[in-house]
Every structure is written in C-alpha cells, then in structure tokens.
Design an enzyme around this catalytic site. Sequence first.
Site, short mmCIF file in Angstrom:
data_model
loop_
_atom_site.label_atom_id
_atom_site.label_comp_id
_atom_site.label_asym_id
_atom_site.label_seq_id
_atom_site.Cartn_x
_atom_site.Cartn_y
_atom_site.Cartn_z
N CYS A 1 0.88 -1.17 0.00
CA CYS A 1 0.00 0.00 0.00
C CYS A 1 0.91 1.21 0.00
O CYS A 1 1.54 1.53 1.02
CB CYS A 1 -0.91 0.01 1.22
SG CYS A 1 -1.98 1.48 1.29
N CYS B 1 -0.52 4.47 2.33
CA CYS B 1 -0.57 4.37 3.79
C CYS B 1 -0.28 2.92 4.18
O CYS B 1 0.85 2.47 4.01
CB CYS B 1 -1.90 4.86 4.33
SG CYS B 1 -3.34 4.17 3.50
N SER B 2 -1.26 2.19 4.65
CA SER B 2 -1.03 0.79 5.01
C SER B 2 -2.33 -0.01 4.94
O SER B 2 -2.62 -0.80 5.82
CB SER B 2 -0.42 0.68 6.41
OG SER B 2 -1.24 1.33 7.36
N CYS B 3 -3.13 0.23 3.89
CA CYS B 3 -4.37 -0.50 3.72
C CYS B 3 -4.07 -2.00 3.64
O CYS B 3 -3.15 -2.42 2.95
CB CYS B 3 -5.09 -0.04 2.45
SG CYS B 3 -5.66 1.67 2.54
#
Length: 213
Positions: free
Chosen positions: A116, A119-121
């Site tokens: 991702c 961000c950090s999906c």
Amino acid sequence: MTSSYDSKKITEIHQHLHSELPSDPALRVKALESLLVEKGMVDSTAVDAWIDLYAEEIGPKRGARVVARAWTDPAFKARLMADGTAAISEFGYQGHATGHLVAVENTDKVHNLVVCTLCSCYPFSLLGMSPGWYKSQEYRSRAVRDPRGVLKEFGIDLAGDVEVRVWDSTAELRYLVVPQRPAGTETLGEEALAALVTRNSMIGTDRHLKAGA
C-alpha cells in the site's frame, strides 16, 4: 464500561496529540490509549480484547482457510478469482477491510506482491494485524521500485523468467495472494493445508511453502 462520544473531549484530545505525544509510533499509540482511557473514552479491557482477537484468534487463520479451500475445491477457486468478496462471504467473512477483495494467484511463472504505497491498507479481517514492515516507508516505496530486491531480502530469489506483479492496495481495494500449494500435500485435508499457509505468503513476501512447515 459504557463509553460516550463527546465532541469537546475529542477536540481537546486532538490538540493534545499534536502538542505532547512522542514521535515514535509505538509510544504514540500507547500514549493515545492511556489518554483515551484516562478521559473515559475507551475501555482498556475492550482494547485488549480486540488486540487479542486479531492477533490470536483471527490472525492469518481466516485467509489461510480461504487459500486451503481454493487449493482443494476448483469451483470455489474459480469463484474466488472471479469475485473475492463474494467468495469469502461463503465463510461468513465480511467487513470494510475486505469489501472489495481481489485474489491473485502465484504460479511457476508469476509471483504477486502486495503493498500500500499511500498508507497501510490491509485486509486485516482476513490476515489479522498487519506486520510492522508492511507499514514502513521503506517497504512501501521499495516494493514498487525494486520488488525483486525486496523479495530477495525476504529470502525469495526469483529466476529471471518469473514475472513479478506488484499490487497497490487502497482504502477501497484489497488483495489476497493465493500461494502455490506445496508439493507432497495431496493427501492433506483443508485444516492441515491451512496450517501450512503463512501470513507473508498471502502478502507475497513468502513463496515456497513446505509440507510439515
């Protein structure tokens, strides 16, 4: 303990975060939790319960069950590859983190890697808590620029004729890598097969699963 929403308290907390919380992410999380508990906005017991649920009970176990079913049931695999969200709903796995799920399959000539970049999906309702490295800026940038180099650091040294496909998760689109079934597992049932599937293999930073691993 019953928590209630108070906009004034939330505003005060928000201001506090920007003025006093430490820069280290782990310390920030702990400080935030302590502040919310102190102000009666969060029940610490509930927080611990949720952490335990995703770290121990869910973890990567749900995703592993999906992969094992795909290995053993060609019809389910076809449904999974066609519509991941609909297929996992057959297990009762539903939620925002998997509302738009796409399954991608590793083969002898293709390796898939999920990142991702913004961000950090992450499909946490299938894989549990995301690993720290997945959220790091280094992984998020290098996975796109130098995926083979990143994979090599995870112990995956791909031959030149293996194509690497990098999939960028978003808030509305999540990916699940279906790893190759290990050789020598023809007699194993779904439960035993699921035990062989690692979280990293469903992200793409693990490739060579082994029977009895």
